[in-house]
Scaffold this active site. Structure first.
Site, mmCIF file in Angstrom:
data_model
loop_
_atom_site.group_PDB
_atom_site.id
_atom_site.type_symbol
_atom_site.label_atom_id
_atom_site.label_comp_id
_atom_site.label_asym_id
_atom_site.label_seq_id
_atom_site.Cartn_x
_atom_site.Cartn_y
_atom_site.Cartn_z
ATOM 1 N N GLY A 1 106.438 126.474 81.785
ATOM 2 C CA GLY A 1 107.402 126.851 82.780
ATOM 3 C C GLY A 1 108.782 127.310 82.619
ATOM 4 O O GLY A 1 109.464 127.896 83.444
ATOM 5 N N CYS B 1 86.096 132.730 108.132
ATOM 6 C CA CYS B 1 85.978 133.889 107.870
ATOM 7 C C CYS B 1 84.959 134.626 108.684
ATOM 8 O O CYS B 1 83.713 134.179 108.795
ATOM 9 C CB CYS B 1 85.560 134.302 106.195
ATOM 10 S SG CYS B 1 85.010 136.038 105.856
ATOM 11 N N CYS C 1 81.695 135.902 106.451
ATOM 12 C CA CYS C 1 80.929 135.154 105.552
ATOM 13 C C CYS C 1 80.859 133.736 106.011
ATOM 14 O O CYS C 1 80.166 132.775 105.890
ATOM 15 C CB CYS C 1 81.156 135.274 104.141
ATOM 16 S SG CYS C 1 82.573 134.221 103.763
ATOM 17 N N CYS D 1 87.851 136.743 104.497
ATOM 18 C CA CYS D 1 88.460 136.213 103.151
ATOM 19 C C CYS D 1 89.112 137.382 102.410
ATOM 20 O O CYS D 1 88.997 138.471 102.601
ATOM 21 C CB CYS D 1 87.072 136.185 102.135
ATOM 22 S SG CYS D 1 86.133 134.668 102.663
ATOM 23 N N CYS E 1 83.885 136.368 99.038
ATOM 24 C CA CYS E 1 83.006 136.890 100.395
ATOM 25 C C CYS E 1 81.676 137.395 100.233
ATOM 26 O O CYS E 1 80.715 136.887 100.691
ATOM 27 C CB CYS E 1 84.151 137.693 101.263
ATOM 28 S SG CYS E 1 83.850 137.814 102.851
#
Lengths: 199, 290
Positions: free
Chosen positions: B37, B246, B249, B271, B277
């Site tokens: 980090g 979606c 899909c 998506c 997808c």
């Protein structure tokens, strides 16, 4: 005396050694293989030499432990292949190359970084005889799923105390890259040594 | 997957960057991994693409890439947008590495602002393109001050910002670049990914590397590291939800893009992750034909 050869393929050999070191430090206490064909002058081991060649250059002062510093051939090899200045003050080193880990100076002697720049610290690269995961001391921390065990030898008598002190100073501290013939593992400062009661 | 080819471009070092630059970037990456980090400064080079097009991510990818790696590049989840296509071609031509659009086949994935829907696995490396690495930058413009705040782990400002969201909107209205705390110490900007992706960063089996070219910073989240999105007890972190699946899909629980279809208000939600997808639609098609 002829100078020993460095990497046969400087680009891809250096990349392979770096990726092994990256894997080692990002998954502490897990052993990776580190095959290398570099044949440096003793007591510099092939693994120490490969890591020095992959990571060090004119921007990174190197500190050599007494057995390495005593060998003119080792100094010539590292100077020629890396161009790195060799320093006698461990606190000035970016990398410390240690062939005799049992007698390594206290970790506090090396650069620890500063609160503003914890990255200004020394990375210690140690040549060990024995490196085995799954047994030995237990570790936890970033990069470790649950608990990981690593057995390393030979190490200083106060190894556990040193690791504990080093981690307690996080985000300051030194990072350890441990090597054995054909093997590499990492113990960054973020890794915590677990007490037997915690496991 | 397109296989690795002999280098079609001559006159460049493997993966474009010279070895000295790669070593410098590699050292920065090792420090970044050791202090999760924390933003490690590095001497970012000019790349043959403008800032904002992923020069940081490209330099990290160039430094880690090996001849046997399989590279995937996504831009907002899509493999077929300009940024993704040009970076994939860049490494295809300068490193000759195999490229893929399949998340599961890739060893290195460079991303601009999404994490793939397909769960990442051990051994994969996710490289983020980061525009502004400093999470506190819009709260405190001085680098000397933000550096001090990180050194002292003084992140009160960030909580004030989130609190102001609540005071103004009744909830935390930050939806992307949502700040996270890494391994209980540093607060980090996950790059402008939707906060929908934040939970995927926590305990992720893949290594996550972040490169900011213009700002010259590299930071990292090792695998299996605790990544906590900042929040309050009475306003816990929540991801946005989508009301419909979606349109292509039928996937639920994925991040959707809104696509405008006409000038009469027609729209569909699909998506954002094109590979996810396509894989689902292939599976559905095979399932129906069998």
């Amino acid at each position: 005396m002829a100078l020993q050869q460095g990497f046969a393929d400087p680009v891809h050999d250096a990349q392979g050694v770096f990726r092994a070191a990256l894997e080692g430090l990002s998954r502490p206490a897990l052993i990776r293989s580190l095959p290398t064909k570099v044949a440096p002058p003793p007591p510099l081991t092939p693994e120490l030499a490969a890591l020095a060649l992959a990571l060090a250059d004119a921007d990174t002062p190197l500190w050599l432990d007494p057995p390495l510093a005593a060998s003119e051939a080792v100094a010539a090899f590292l100077r020629f292949h890396t161009g790195a200045p060799l320093v006698s003050n461990p606190a000035e080193a970016v990398f410390a190359i240690i062939a005799d880990p049992q007698n390594a100076p206290d970790f506090a002697a090396f650069a620890q970084g500063t609160p503003d720049y914890p990255d200004h610290s020394t990375t210690l690269i140690l040549a060990l005889g024995h490196l085995e995961s799954g047994t030995g001391h237990a570790f936890s921390g970033p990069g470790i799923k649950g608990v990981a065990r690593l057995d390393a030898a030979p190490v200083p008598a106060d190894w556990q105390e040193r690791l504990g002190t080093n981690h307690a100073g996080f985000p300051l501290g030194i990072d350890l890259i441990l090597t054995a013939p054909g093997r590499i593992a990492g113990l960054p400062r973020s890794t915590r040594l677990l007490q037997p009661a915690e496991v | 997957m397109s296989p690795a080819a002999a280098l079609p471009q001559t006159g460049y070092n493997f993966a474009y960057l010279d070895e000295g630059t790669k070593r410098m970037i590699r050292r920065a990456i090792l420090k970044a991994v050791a202090v999760p980090g924390y933003q490690v400064p590095f001497a970012a080079r000019e790349m043959p693409m403008p800032y904002g097009w992923g020069t940081g991510g490209v330099q990290v990818t160039a430094a880690i890439l090996g001849a046997s790696d399989v590279l995937k590049v996504i831009d907002q989840g899509a493999d077929d947008t300009t940024n993704a296509v040009s970076i994939r071609r860049f490494f295809g031509r300068t490193a000759g590495v195999a490229t893929t659009t399949r998340t599961a086949e890739a060893t290195v994935i460079q991303t601009r602002h999404r994490i793939p829907e397909t769960p990442l696995t051990e051994g994969q490396i996710l490289v983020y393109q980061v525009p502004i690495p400093e999470p506190l930058r819009f709260l405190e413009p001085r680098e000397t001050e933000t550096r001090q705040l990180h050194a002292l782990a003084e992140y009160g400002l960030m909580h004030v910002k989130l609190y102001e969201d609540i005071a103004r909107h009744g909830h935390i209205a930050t939806t992307y670049a949502y700040p996270v705390e890494v391994a209980g110490r540093y607060v980090m900007d996950p790059s402008p990914t939707p906060k929908f992706d934040n939970p995927k960063m926590d305990d992720c089996p893949a290594l996550q590397l972040f490169g900011a070219g213009r700002e010259k910073r590299i930071y990292a989240v090792p695998p299996h590291t605790r990544v906590r999105s900042l929040d309050f007890e009475d306003h816990p972190f929540r991801v946005q939800r989508f009301e419909r699946p979606c349109a292509l899909c039928g996937a639920e629980d994925v991040y959707l893009d809104e696509v405008v279809l006409d000038d009469a208000g027609g729209r569909m939600f699909v998506c954002s992750d094109t590979d996810h997808c396509e894989t689902r639609r292939d599976a559905i098609a095979h399932g129906e034909s069998a």
